[in-house]
Scaffold this active site. Structure first.
Site, mmCIF file in Angstrom:
data_model
loop_
_atom_site.group_PDB
_atom_site.id
_atom_site.type_symbol
_atom_site.label_atom_id
_atom_site.label_comp_id
_atom_site.label_asym_id
_atom_site.label_seq_id
_atom_site.Cartn_x
_atom_site.Cartn_y
_atom_site.Cartn_z
ATOM 1 N N LYS A 178 -0.703 5.678 8.131
ATOM 2 C CA LYS A 178 0.499 5.694 7.293
ATOM 3 C C LYS A 178 0.807 7.157 7.029
ATOM 4 O O LYS A 178 0.071 7.842 6.302
ATOM 5 C CB LYS A 178 0.278 4.950 5.976
ATOM 6 C CG LYS A 178 1.477 5.122 5.035
ATOM 7 C CD LYS A 178 1.310 4.480 3.681
ATOM 8 C CE LYS A 178 2.394 4.986 2.738
ATOM 9 N NZ LYS A 178 2.336 4.376 1.399
ATOM 10 N N ALA B 289 7.159 1.148 -1.256
ATOM 11 C CA ALA B 289 7.358 1.868 -2.520
ATOM 12 C C ALA B 289 8.526 1.342 -3.336
ATOM 13 O O ALA B 289 9.600 1.073 -2.809
ATOM 14 C CB ALA B 289 7.557 3.370 -2.317
ATOM 15 N N SER C 136 1.006 -0.511 -6.803
ATOM 16 C CA SER C 136 1.098 -0.457 -8.270
ATOM 17 C C SER C 136 1.540 -1.772 -8.893
ATOM 18 O O SER C 136 1.046 -2.146 -9.963
ATOM 19 C CB SER C 136 2.091 0.636 -8.679
ATOM 20 O OG SER C 136 1.748 1.860 -8.091
#
Lengths: 234, 66
Positions: free
Chosen positions: A75, A162, A185
């Site tokens: 990545k 993201a 997250s």
């Protein structure tokens, strides 16, 4: 993640096949048991170049990751701004070209710019991974139109990477034609990571099904679903 | 001899190799990577790679991160 038990429960609930990992100085690294948990879950590890700011740093980090993890998948992340953590497009494309030439399977974290996405795909990247909004912000997909344009601009897989804050963001990514989502997250910082991981799985499956089923066109005014023909005069 | 390991001055035996350093510093990790003066040292070259005074090394291991 609060604990390794929670990590394992969340990874299993999510149904994910790929988990990103980073390289850090050994004193600051996670315990070796984190890798044991991921190995036990049967997921593939995807090393990232998180924290890199130049193509030179990212290329060296990718080479180190190839040594450590025995994979040429990477990545690719090259950050251009410490507050927004937005990608540096110039360094990113430079690093992508070098790593493709060295035989890496490059999965670049990029902006939602369809032109940059096409340049990365043309450079030989195996996928493009546009942000929905800044890393860790939980702001979802701020520009769905750009993601849809990017989807149409490249033939390689598109991974929304993201910004996902909750399940509906993941579903929208899939409805827009993304092939997968990459998130951390939204699960690790949720009150109940295992439940949120399952919610993400179901949202991805639902969004994918809806994409394939084909949504109806949007209209300005109502269109009755009950026929007017045969309406009695009362 | 003195080298720098992960930013810290470190005293090593004069005949130390990268393999010796990894054995001492890997902290139980088997997925470790080493950079010597800005270049990757492939795992297979660790035992034969002698260190020199003033070398700068990074010994890296996995951590969680998206």
């Amino acid at each position: 993640m609060p604990s390794l038990e929670t990590l394992e429960a969340a990874v299993r609930a999510s149904g994910t096949q790929l988990v990103t990992v980073a390289l850090r100085r050994v004193e600051a690294s996670s315990s070796a048991s984190m890798l044991e948990v991921l190995d036990r879950c049967g997921v593939r590890l995807l090393p990232n170049t998180a924290g890199c700011r130049t193509a030179r740093e990212a290329v060296l980090t990718a080479r180190l990751a190839r040594e450590a993890f025995g994979t040429d998948w990477v990545k690719l992340e090259v950050i251009g701004d410490e507050h927004t953590l937005l990608p540096d497009a110039v360094e990113l494309l430079d690093a992508a070209e070098q790593l493709v030439a060295e035989g890496f399977t490059v999965l670049p974290y990029t902006t939602d710019d369809p032109v940059l996405g096409r340049r990365l795909a043309d450079a030989g990247c195996a996928a493009v991974m546009p942000l929905g909004s800044p890393i860790g912000s939980g702001l979802g997909i701020r520009n769905p139109h750009s993601i849809a344009l990017l989807r149409d601009a490249v033939a390689v897989p598109v991974v929304l990477d993201a910004g996902i804050g909750t399940a509906s963001d993941a579903a929208l990514a899939m409805e827009l034609g993304c092939d997968a989502v990459l998130l951390a997250s939204a699960v690790t910082r949720a009150r109940d990571p295992e439940a949120m991981a399952l919610a993400m799985r179901q949202a991805v499956e639902g969004g994918r099904l809806a994409r394939r089923a084909g949504r109806i066109p949007r209209r300005w005014h109502a269109e009755a679903s009950t026929p007017f023909q045969g309406l009695p005069e009362l | 001899m003195q080298v720098t390991v992960n930013g810290d001055p470190t005293e090593l035996a004069d005949d130390a190799t990268v393999a010796d350093l990894v054995a001492a510093r890997s902290g139980g990790h088997d997925r470790v990577a080493v950079a010597l003066n800005g270049d990757v040292v492939p795992r297979g070259s660790w035992p034969a790679t002698r260190l020199s005074p003033g070398d700068a090394l990074e010994v890296l291991a996995p951590t969680a991160g998206g």
